[in-house]
Write a protein that holds these residues in place. Structure first.
Motif, PDB file in Angstrom:
ATOM      1  N   GLU A 149      -2.151   2.512 -13.194  1.00 55.58           N
ATOM      2  CA  GLU A 149      -1.228   3.052 -12.196  1.00 55.58           C
ATOM      3  C   GLU A 149      -0.762   1.967 -11.236  1.00 55.58           C
ATOM      4  N   GLU A 150      -1.640   1.020 -10.894  1.00 54.41           N
ATOM      5  CA  GLU A 150      -1.227  -0.110 -10.068  1.00 54.41           C
ATOM      6  C   GLU A 150      -0.189  -0.953 -10.806  1.00 54.41           C
ATOM      7  N   GLY A 160     -11.452   0.470 -13.489  1.00 56.14           N
ATOM      8  CA  GLY A 160     -11.656   1.909 -13.496  1.00 56.14           C
ATOM      9  C   GLY A 160     -11.235   2.464 -14.823  1.00 56.14           C
ATOM     10  N   GLU A 161     -11.188   3.753 -14.901  1.00 54.15           N
ATOM     11  CA  GLU A 161     -10.801   4.409 -16.143  1.00 54.15           C
ATOM     12  C   GLU A 161      -9.383   3.998 -16.489  1.00 54.15           C
ATOM     13  N   SER A 164       0.803  -1.224   0.000  1.00 60.22           N
ATOM     14  CA  SER A 164       0.000   0.000   0.000  1.00 60.22           C
ATOM     15  C   SER A 164       0.832   1.269   0.000  1.00 60.22           C
ATOM     16  N   ASP A 196      -0.741   5.993  -4.158  1.00 59.89           N
ATOM     17  CA  ASP A 196      -1.269   7.000  -5.092  1.00 59.89           C
ATOM     18  C   ASP A 196      -1.748   6.417  -6.422  1.00 59.89           C
ATOM     19  N   ALA A 197      -2.037   5.133  -6.473  1.00 63.42           N
ATOM     20  CA  ALA A 197      -2.567   4.530  -7.699  1.00 63.42           C
ATOM     21  C   ALA A 197      -4.081   4.654  -7.690  1.00 63.42           C
ATOM     22  N   TYR A 198      -4.626   5.256  -8.743  1.00 66.61           N
ATOM     23  CA  TYR A 198      -6.064   5.495  -8.813  1.00 66.61           C
ATOM     24  C   TYR A 198      -6.769   4.628  -9.851  1.00 66.61           C
ATOM     25  N   ASN A 199      -6.021   3.846 -10.605  1.00 68.51           N
ATOM     26  CA  ASN A 199      -6.646   2.943 -11.558  1.00 68.51           C
ATOM     27  C   ASN A 199      -5.696   1.777 -11.822  1.00 68.51           C
ATOM     28  N   SER A 200      -6.156   0.834 -12.606  1.00 69.35           N
ATOM     29  CA  SER A 200      -5.376  -0.388 -12.823  1.00 69.35           C
ATOM     30  C   SER A 200      -4.049  -0.118 -13.518  1.00 69.35           C
ATOM     31  N   SER A 226      -7.182  -3.006 -10.065  1.00 65.26           N
ATOM     32  CA  SER A 226      -8.518  -2.449  -9.915  1.00 65.26           C
ATOM     33  C   SER A 226      -9.107  -2.052 -11.257  1.00 65.26           C
TER      34      SER A 226
END
Length: 125
Positions: free
Chosen positions: A27-28, A119-120, A15, A21-25, A117
Motif C-alpha cells: 500500500e505504501e 508486514g503482510e 504522511s 491509510d497505508a497498512y503494509n509495504s 514497511s
C-alpha cells in the motif's frame, strides 16, 4: 541512518497525502506510485550519471518493488535505449514545480532512511 535533515512540511505531505491509510509495504508502494504518476510532468529532461537523458515514464510496478524507478531514454552513438533507473539518481532540468517537489519528496524519503514497511504482503496493483 538518516542523511537528510527532518522537514516537517515534507513529513506531513508524505504522511497525509502519499502513504495515508497505508497498512503494509504494498500500500505504501502504491501510494508513492500513484503520487508520482499524478505529479511528474512527463516527459522531462534530467541528468543521470552525468548524462542528459529524457525521463519518459514511471517504470512498471514490478520494477518498483523496492524503490521508485523511472524509465529514461538514453542516447549514445546514434542508438537510443529506454531502461529503468532509480528515481533518487535523477536530477531534473528545468521542470515544473510539481515535478521538482515530487522528486524531492522521494529523495527526502530515501535520504531519511525510510523503507517500505514490512508486514503482510498483498499483490501490488
Amino acid at each position: 541512518m538518516a542523511t537528510t535533515p527532518h522537514d516537517d512540511e515534507r513529513e506531513q505531505r508524505i504522511s497525509n497525502e502519499i502513504i495515508v491509510d497505508a497498512y503494509n509495504s504494498d500500500e505504501e508502494r502504491m501510494g508513492w506510485y500513484c503520487y508520482l504518476e499524478d505529479n511528474l510532468s512527463l516527459p522531462f529532461v534530467a541528468i543521470w550519471d552525468e548524462q542528459t537523458v529524457e525521463v519518459v515514464g514511471i517504470s512498471d510496478e514490478d520494477e518498483c518493488r523496492k524503490e521508485m524507478r523511472v524509465d529514461i531514454r538514453y542516447s549514445e552513438k546514434n542508438r537510443q535505449d529506454v531502461f529503468s533507473v532509480s528515481l533518487s539518481e535523477i536530477n531534473p532540468v528545468d521542470t515544473d514545480e510539481t515535478t521538482n517537489e515530487a522528486i524531492a519528496d522521494w529523495k527526502y524519503w530515501v535520504g531519511r532512511g525510510y523503507e517500505f514497511s514490512e508486514g503482510e504482503e498483498d499483490v501490488f496493483f
